[in-house]
Design a protein around this motif. Sequence first.
Motif, PDB file in Angstrom:
ATOM      1  N   ALA A  37       7.145   1.182 -15.181  1.00  0.00           N
ATOM      2  CA  ALA A  37       6.215   0.525 -14.263  1.00  0.00           C
ATOM      3  C   ALA A  37       6.916   0.208 -12.947  1.00  0.00           C
ATOM      4  N   ILE A  38       8.108  -0.361 -13.060  1.00  0.00           N
ATOM      5  CA  ILE A  38       8.845  -0.734 -11.847  1.00  0.00           C
ATOM      6  C   ILE A  38       9.209   0.512 -11.038  1.00  0.00           C
ATOM      7  N   GLU A  39       9.641   1.541 -11.735  1.00  0.00           N
ATOM      8  CA  GLU A  39      10.025   2.761 -11.042  1.00  0.00           C
ATOM      9  C   GLU A  39       8.821   3.357 -10.292  1.00  0.00           C
ATOM     10  N   ASN A  40       7.700   3.393 -10.961  1.00  0.00           N
ATOM     11  CA  ASN A  40       6.526   4.039 -10.369  1.00  0.00           C
ATOM     12  C   ASN A  40       5.797   3.184  -9.342  1.00  0.00           C
ATOM     13  N   ILE A  41       6.007   1.889  -9.403  1.00  0.00           N
ATOM     14  CA  ILE A  41       5.352   1.059  -8.390  1.00  0.00           C
ATOM     15  C   ILE A  41       6.059   1.289  -7.036  1.00  0.00           C
ATOM     16  N   HIS A  42       7.355   1.565  -7.097  1.00  0.00           N
ATOM     17  CA  HIS A  42       8.096   1.805  -5.856  1.00  0.00           C
ATOM     18  C   HIS A  42       8.123   3.283  -5.467  1.00  0.00           C
ATOM     19  N   PHE A  43       8.238   4.140  -6.471  1.00  0.00           N
ATOM     20  CA  PHE A  43       8.309   5.580  -6.192  1.00  0.00           C
ATOM     21  C   PHE A  43       7.319   6.305  -7.111  1.00  0.00           C
ATOM     22  N   PRO A  44       6.046   6.260  -6.760  1.00  0.00           N
ATOM     23  CA  PRO A  44       5.051   6.795  -7.686  1.00  0.00           C
ATOM     24  C   PRO A  44       5.254   8.286  -7.939  1.00  0.00           C
ATOM     25  N   GLY A  45       5.323   8.655  -9.228  1.00  0.00           N
ATOM     26  CA  GLY A  45       5.458  10.054  -9.588  1.00  0.00           C
ATOM     27  C   GLY A  45       4.180  10.807  -9.258  1.00  0.00           C
ATOM     28  N   ARG A  61       0.838  -1.199   0.000  1.00  0.00           N
ATOM     29  CA  ARG A  61       0.000   0.000   0.000  1.00  0.00           C
ATOM     30  C   ARG A  61       0.873   1.249   0.000  1.00  0.00           C
ATOM     31  N   TYR A  62       0.193   2.394  -0.106  1.00  0.00           N
ATOM     32  CA  TYR A  62       0.912   3.661  -0.189  1.00  0.00           C
ATOM     33  C   TYR A  62       0.341   4.633   0.827  1.00  0.00           C
ATOM     34  N   LEU A  82       0.309 -15.036  -6.427  1.00  0.00           N
ATOM     35  CA  LEU A  82       0.284 -13.820  -7.210  1.00  0.00           C
ATOM     36  C   LEU A  82       0.883 -12.691  -6.384  1.00  0.00           C
ATOM     37  N   LYS A  83       1.744 -11.915  -7.023  1.00  0.00           N
ATOM     38  CA  LYS A  83       2.435 -10.861  -6.299  1.00  0.00           C
ATOM     39  C   LYS A  83       1.628  -9.580  -6.283  1.00  0.00           C
ATOM     40  N   ILE A  84       0.860  -9.376  -7.322  1.00  0.00           N
ATOM     41  CA  ILE A  84       0.194  -8.075  -7.390  1.00  0.00           C
ATOM     42  C   ILE A  84      -1.247  -8.171  -7.861  1.00  0.00           C
ATOM     43  N   ALA A  85      -1.533  -9.120  -8.747  1.00  0.00           N
ATOM     44  CA  ALA A  85      -2.911  -9.219  -9.251  1.00  0.00           C
ATOM     45  C   ALA A  85      -3.781  -9.947  -8.231  1.00  0.00           C
ATOM     46  N   ASP A  86      -5.078  -9.759  -8.346  1.00  0.00           N
ATOM     47  CA  ASP A  86      -6.031 -10.387  -7.455  1.00  0.00           C
ATOM     48  C   ASP A  86      -7.102 -11.013  -8.343  1.00  0.00           C
ATOM     49  N   LEU A  87      -7.222 -12.335  -8.252  1.00  0.00           N
ATOM     50  CA  LEU A  87      -8.098 -13.040  -9.188  1.00  0.00           C
ATOM     51  C   LEU A  87      -9.532 -12.549  -9.120  1.00  0.00           C
ATOM     52  N   VAL A  88      -9.943 -12.065  -7.973  1.00  0.00           N
ATOM     53  CA  VAL A  88     -11.324 -11.616  -7.853  1.00  0.00           C
ATOM     54  C   VAL A  88     -11.474 -10.177  -8.343  1.00  0.00           C
ATOM     55  N   ARG A  89     -10.639  -9.298  -7.791  1.00  0.00           N
ATOM     56  CA  ARG A  89     -10.793  -7.879  -8.124  1.00  0.00           C
ATOM     57  C   ARG A  89     -10.343  -7.556  -9.539  1.00  0.00           C
ATOM     58  N   ASP A  90      -9.364  -8.280 -10.020  1.00  0.00           N
ATOM     59  CA  ASP A  90      -8.798  -7.920 -11.315  1.00  0.00           C
ATOM     60  C   ASP A  90      -9.329  -8.761 -12.464  1.00  0.00           C
ATOM     61  N   ASN A  91     -10.559  -9.175 -12.292  1.00  0.00           N
ATOM     62  CA  ASN A  91     -11.246  -9.936 -13.315  1.00  0.00           C
ATOM     63  C   ASN A  91     -11.127  -9.383 -14.730  1.00  0.00           C
ATOM     64  N   PRO A  92     -11.424  -8.093 -14.915  1.00  0.00           N
ATOM     65  CA  PRO A  92     -11.364  -7.555 -16.282  1.00  0.00           C
ATOM     66  C   PRO A  92      -9.964  -7.653 -16.876  1.00  0.00           C
ATOM     67  N   PHE A 146      -1.440  -1.422 -13.321  1.00  0.00           N
ATOM     68  CA  PHE A 146      -2.114  -2.116 -14.410  1.00  0.00           C
ATOM     69  C   PHE A 146      -1.126  -2.947 -15.205  1.00  0.00           C
ATOM     70  N   ARG A 147      -0.012  -2.332 -15.540  1.00  0.00           N
ATOM     71  CA  ARG A 147       0.993  -3.015 -16.343  1.00  0.00           C
ATOM     72  C   ARG A 147       1.490  -4.289 -15.634  1.00  0.00           C
ATOM     73  N   LEU A 148       1.768  -4.176 -14.349  1.00  0.00           N
ATOM     74  CA  LEU A 148       2.355  -5.316 -13.637  1.00  0.00           C
ATOM     75  C   LEU A 148       1.322  -6.407 -13.365  1.00  0.00           C
ATOM     76  N   LYS A 149       0.102  -6.001 -13.085  1.00  0.00           N
ATOM     77  CA  LYS A 149      -0.969  -6.995 -12.921  1.00  0.00           C
ATOM     78  C   LYS A 149      -1.226  -7.719 -14.229  1.00  0.00           C
ATOM     79  N   PHE A 150      -1.298  -6.938 -15.293  1.00  0.00           N
ATOM     80  CA  PHE A 150      -1.531  -7.537 -16.600  1.00  0.00           C
ATOM     81  C   PHE A 150      -0.459  -8.570 -16.898  1.00  0.00           C
ATOM     82  N   GLU A 151       0.771  -8.177 -16.688  1.00  0.00           N
ATOM     83  CA  GLU A 151       1.883  -9.058 -17.009  1.00  0.00           C
ATOM     84  C   GLU A 151       1.789 -10.372 -16.234  1.00  0.00           C
ATOM     85  N   GLU A 152       1.466 -10.245 -14.959  1.00  0.00           N
ATOM     86  CA  GLU A 152       1.388 -11.434 -14.118  1.00  0.00           C
ATOM     87  C   GLU A 152       0.304 -12.399 -14.624  1.00  0.00           C
ATOM     88  N   LEU A 153      -0.861 -11.851 -14.911  1.00  0.00           N
ATOM     89  CA  LEU A 153      -1.963 -12.694 -15.369  1.00  0.00           C
ATOM     90  C   LEU A 153      -1.733 -13.186 -16.789  1.00  0.00           C
TER      91      LEU A 153
END
Length: 696
Positions: free
Chosen positions: A200-208, A40-41, A641-651, A218-225
Amino acid sequence: MILQTDIKFVPGVGPKRAEILNKELDIFTLGDLLRYYPYRYIDRSRMYYVHEIDGSMPYIQLKGKITAFETFGEGRKKRLVAHFTDGTGFIDLVWFQGIRFVESKYKTNQEYIVFGKPTLFNNRWNVAHPEIDPYMSEADRPDGLMAMYNTTEKMKNHYLNSKAIQKIIENAFGMIKERLPESLSPDVVRTANLIPFHDAIENIHFPGNPILLRDAEFRLKFEELFYIQLNIVRYAADRKGKLNGFLFKKVGKYLNSFYEKHLPFELTNAQKRVIKEIRKDTALGKQMNRLLQGDVGSGKTLVAIMCMLIALDNGFQSCLMAPTEILASQHFETFKSMLSDMDVEVALLTGSTKKKNREEIHAGLLSGDIHILIGTHALIEDVVQFKNLGFVVIDEQHRFGVAQRAKLWAKNEHPPHVLVMTATPIPRTLAMTVYGDLDVSVIDELPPGRKPVQTLHRFDKKRGALYQFVREQIHLGRQIYIVYPLIEENEKMDLKNLEDGFIHIKETFPEFTVCKMHGRMKPAEKEEVMQQFVANKAQIMVSTTVIEVGVNVPNASVMVIESAQRFGLSQLHQLRGRVGRGADQSYCVLITPYELSADTRKRMEIMTESNDGFIIAEADLKLRGPGDLEGTQQSGISFNLKIADLVRDNPILFRAREIAEELIKKDPKLQHPDHLVLKQQLSRLSGNRYDWGRIG
Ligand code: ADP
Ligand code: MG
């Protein structure tokens, strides 16, 4: 490559911390570290006041002073409390570990900024294990979103808290001189409209800013799924492309005469549709791998029988594998009565089949005299050889490991067609993920005239009224199940509860016969008890969950589940499926103590409100998370899963599936040079785990 750099070379890590990161978080390389995502942030641009705090707050920051420290409790129960105020109110900061360190590090009457999630305890707001910064003026303070990382107790003991992780990641970025290599192929990045991996990696750790953070997520969840889907779609395409299934070209005398003379009722529309779907598969020359989902009592067995008759019409043998002996013998009886006075030879093979009989069966299978074999695990054994096995049905699949199933494949020159039947509906998301390479058929209709089971929730102090009700039902001619939980870890205690319950029930109902069954009994004993109950020679059966799967006693109309709080939703639903099989109104009574956790209360609520297996399965997935669901370990790629959530990230999941399918259609073997990166990532992700995808 930079991502492969050993974690110990990242400034601020070193060998000691590297070891902890290896052990605790599976972080071995700089790449692993970058993929350790925040959970979280905190919005650092906003300072909260103590008097504003309410129950809905996320992680917040407060500015103020510690006025005093206090310790409570002894030994392992010891905790340190710091009373903290910002002038608008007081809040307690609480530590259960690292107490000495905290006491020496922070002083009273000095300004700090405190981060954490406020919770209410004993009517006082407190923050457990907060992170604390010395006060900085607004100008010096970082603003924007600050990442928070999960850490373990062991890590905290070595001062590896969230802030330390953040610092290490910052140092890692300092080592990166060029942009990180893309982890998806350019066509996928383009089609899915993703930001580059590096950003994506930069902003997931240090969001601009919040928008960049959202794009990064979105990018990292997409990639994982996407990689999970690509893996599945690739195997499915590979398998379906091969014409190596047995051809069931015709419908002949077996099916026709069954349909005309032996079918005791009209098929439901859903049953007809499923049989058509299976017919279509088996007439194409491809090998069928189909999952048949249908709630308990929806008539899956009949579908299986009819398919086996089609196999027989085409000169093939079939087998049906059930998870327990009781179930196998019930199926056997059903088959025999349904196929009576037809010239179809059915045999039963289980662990308790006598040697002589067993040898006869082995011979009959080899000669082709036996057409249909029903059994348990015993029929996987190598000694069981068929003349021409063409169709395999696996009932209640979740009890079988994939490896066991795979052994059946090898029983003929080509793999037989496979129909996996399950009454535990698998939520669509999970079906797509875990069974993504199986075709799915659904029986979504019960035979006419069934009354939905009425489910009630009762507290264990109020058994009197329940027993009166049970008595009335038995006087109406009905039978009763009373089920006790039994888990291995607690087997002794559980068996004792069952035993006590049995004695108690016998004393409460002296006028009726009460029988008892549990998994530790010998198969022959179980069989005897079961027969006694089936014949209504006993009115009440006290048992463990051995009756969970498939057992069919239409006259049983009440199921009482003791300590229902100890069962999962899917299991409760399975158990409930044992009643409601006849024409009478049936009941399921869930008994729990009065004190229940919020989750348990929710489970009981769902059970009393819904009879729909799909709704229950979805709810189960939401409550438990996919990691615990049976079957998830069967997919090729880890389900942590590291970042995606099978329920919430259905779309996102559906989109990933779509794009994976398009890609495999164009380049089934991933041979295009652009797709090399996909192959590399797939092998990285599946590690050297056994490749279950191949035998789905
Ligand atoms: P499942 O295996 O899906 O739980 P079963 O195949 O055991 O369900 O069927 C449950 C009961 O319903 C059986 O007694 C079966 O004979 C009966 N049945 C199946 N299909 C029909 C139908 N179309 N009409 C009426 N009864 C049916
Ligand atoms: Mg069944």
